[in-house]
Design a protein around this motif. Structure first.
Motif, PDB file in Angstrom:
ATOM      1  N   LEU A   1      40.976  46.439  41.671  1.00  4.49           N
ATOM      2  CA  LEU A   1      39.675  45.806  41.860  1.00  4.49           C
ATOM      3  C   LEU A   1      39.681  44.865  43.061  1.00  4.49           C
ATOM      4  CD1 LEU A   1      38.680  45.030  38.167  1.00  4.49           C
ATOM      5  CD2 LEU A   1      37.773  46.816  39.657  1.00  4.49           C
ATOM      6  N   ALA A   2      40.768  44.135  43.263  1.00  6.08           N
ATOM      7  CA  ALA A   2      40.853  43.226  44.409  1.00  6.08           C
ATOM      8  C   ALA A   2      40.742  43.996  45.720  1.00  6.08           C
ATOM      9  CB  ALA A   2      42.158  42.443  44.356  1.00  6.08           C
ATOM     10  N   LEU A   3      41.412  45.146  45.808  1.00  7.41           N
ATOM     11  CA  LEU A   3      41.340  45.960  47.027  1.00  7.41           C
ATOM     12  C   LEU A   3      39.909  46.462  47.273  1.00  7.41           C
ATOM     13  CD1 LEU A   3      44.634  48.046  46.661  1.00  7.41           C
ATOM     14  CD2 LEU A   3      44.187  46.178  48.269  1.00  7.41           C
ATOM     15  N   LEU A   4      39.221  46.834  46.201  1.00  8.53           N
ATOM     16  CA  LEU A   4      37.833  47.286  46.350  1.00  8.53           C
ATOM     17  C   LEU A   4      36.922  46.123  46.738  1.00  8.53           C
ATOM     18  CD1 LEU A   4      37.512  49.692  43.277  1.00  8.53           C
ATOM     19  CD2 LEU A   4      37.844  50.312  45.673  1.00  8.53           C
ATOM     20  N   TYR A   5      37.111  44.974  46.106  1.00  7.81           N
ATOM     21  CA  TYR A   5      36.289  43.805  46.409  1.00  7.81           C
ATOM     22  C   TYR A   5      36.439  43.381  47.870  1.00  7.81           C
ATOM     23  CZ  TYR A   5      35.804  43.069  41.346  1.00  7.81           C
ATOM     24  OH  TYR A   5      35.521  43.206  40.016  1.00  7.81           O
ATOM     25  N   MET A   6      37.652  43.493  48.399  1.00  7.10           N
ATOM     26  CA  MET A   6      37.912  43.048  49.759  1.00  7.10           C
ATOM     27  C   MET A   6      37.195  43.894  50.799  1.00  7.10           C
ATOM     28  SD  MET A   6      41.968  42.149  49.257  1.00  7.10           S
ATOM     29  CE  MET A   6      42.328  41.692  50.953  1.00  7.10           C
ATOM     30  N   ARG A   7      36.732  45.078  50.407  1.00  8.86           N
ATOM     31  CA  ARG A   7      35.932  45.925  51.307  1.00  8.86           C
ATOM     32  C   ARG A   7      34.481  46.000  50.861  1.00  8.86           C
ATOM     33  NH1 ARG A   7      38.189  45.519  55.690  1.00  8.86           N
ATOM     34  NH2 ARG A   7      36.903  47.237  56.471  1.00  8.86           N
TER      35      ARG A   7
END
Length: 313
Positions: A124-130
């Protein structure tokens, strides 16, 4: 030059979406599926449906997201939803097509809950960062936040997740399923915060002294850190004082405090935690700049991008 930059951003998006969806799917399918608990959000409901009727997890999660998308379309904006649809499609592909070809973890359920929380949080963090999301209750949470501004996002998210986790109690037939679900969800939130905010985390040293200029000069000499000098008045003594603000890393705290004590024996020092520090000597730009709320003044409509502290499943 702009075209090259655009292609670079597209490749970054692809890498982040693939990596985020992969980690998220590992957490859901490889660890949570057969561990006897449901994490929060729509994926938790999908896991319950899979347990009861053997329905595909990814497809069910996607179906649950459709009404949430329709409800929140005018609030969240086209760009955010488009990116989220890409992420949701990848998650569905991993969950229903690729990961069923591999074995799942069948060990200790508590370890499964912990690893599930870690992998879901990283994904989720990787998705949020984009500027994307895996879908889930984020859509409904942010919509409710716009309609009822006095509600906190954390509170609304907690209510949604808690309802799903409690639903797992009668389905899986054990109170342990609630405890595992809570552990997984809590760890997911912790991992998201550590990845998105921990990268730029640091300390803020507040120094109250009569020799602000001398201490600031000494700090610059030994740590190469600049500081901000403010004028203040001590309400207890009624005297004028200097207030120095110095952002630093954890390893520099002792050096800076020692320098202040060396110049002024009666110095007053406070050290506080900072979730993010940006600027020279730290991080240029924001690690989650794509995840901040945007207010569209033209059509007087709020468009939200997902805040990092709101897990969605």
């Amino acid at each position: 030059m702009t075209l090259v930059k655009d292609y670079k951003q597209i490749w970054y998006d692809i890498i982040y979406y693939l990596s985020g969806s992969l980690c998220y799917s590992i957490g859901i399918y490889s660890f949570a599926k057969d561990a006897g608990f449901a994490p929060g959000g729509f994926s938790g409901i999908a896991l319950i449906c899979n347990h009861l009727w053997n329905l595909p997890i990814g497809t069910m999660t996607l179906l649950f997201n459709i009404p949430a998308i329709l409800i929140s379309y005018n609030v969240l904006g086209r760009g955010f939803l488009f990116k989220s649809l890409i992420a949701m499609g990848l998650c569905t592909l991993f969950l229903d097509v690729i990961f069923p070809l591999f074995p799942v973890y069948e060990g200790d359920p508590f370890l499964a809950a912990l690893y599930s929380g870690v992998f879901i949080g990283v994904g989720l963090a990787l998705l949020y960062m984009r500027g994307a999301s895996s879908g889930g209750t984020d859509f409904l949470t942010l919509t409710i936040k716009v309609l009822y501004p006095h509600f906190s996002i954390g509170f609304v998210t907690l209510v949604f997740d808690l309802l799903v986790i409690l639903l797992g109690w009668p389905v899986f037939g054990s109170i342990d399923s609630v405890l595992y679900g809570l552990a997984s969800t809590a760890l997911t939130s912790l991992v998201i915060d550590k990845i998105m905010y921990g990268i730029g985390a640091g300390k803020l040293v507040v120094i109250v002294t009569n020799q602000g200029h001398a201490i600031a000069k000494r700090i610059a000499e030994i740590s190469k850190r600049g500081s901000t000098l403010l004028n203040g008045i001590g309400t207890y003594t009624g005297t004028s004082r200097h207030v120095l603000l110095c952002a630093c890393t954890r390893t520099e705290i002792y050096t800076i405090c020692s320098a202040a004590k060396e110049i002024d024996q009666g110095v007053f020092v406070m050290v506080t935690e900072t979730s993010e520090v940006f600027g020279r000597g730290f991080i240029e730009g924001s690690v989650n700049s794509q995840a901040l709320p945007v207010h569209n003044r033209k059509n007087k409509r709020r468009k939200y991008r997902l805040p990092s502290s709101t897990p969605s499943y």
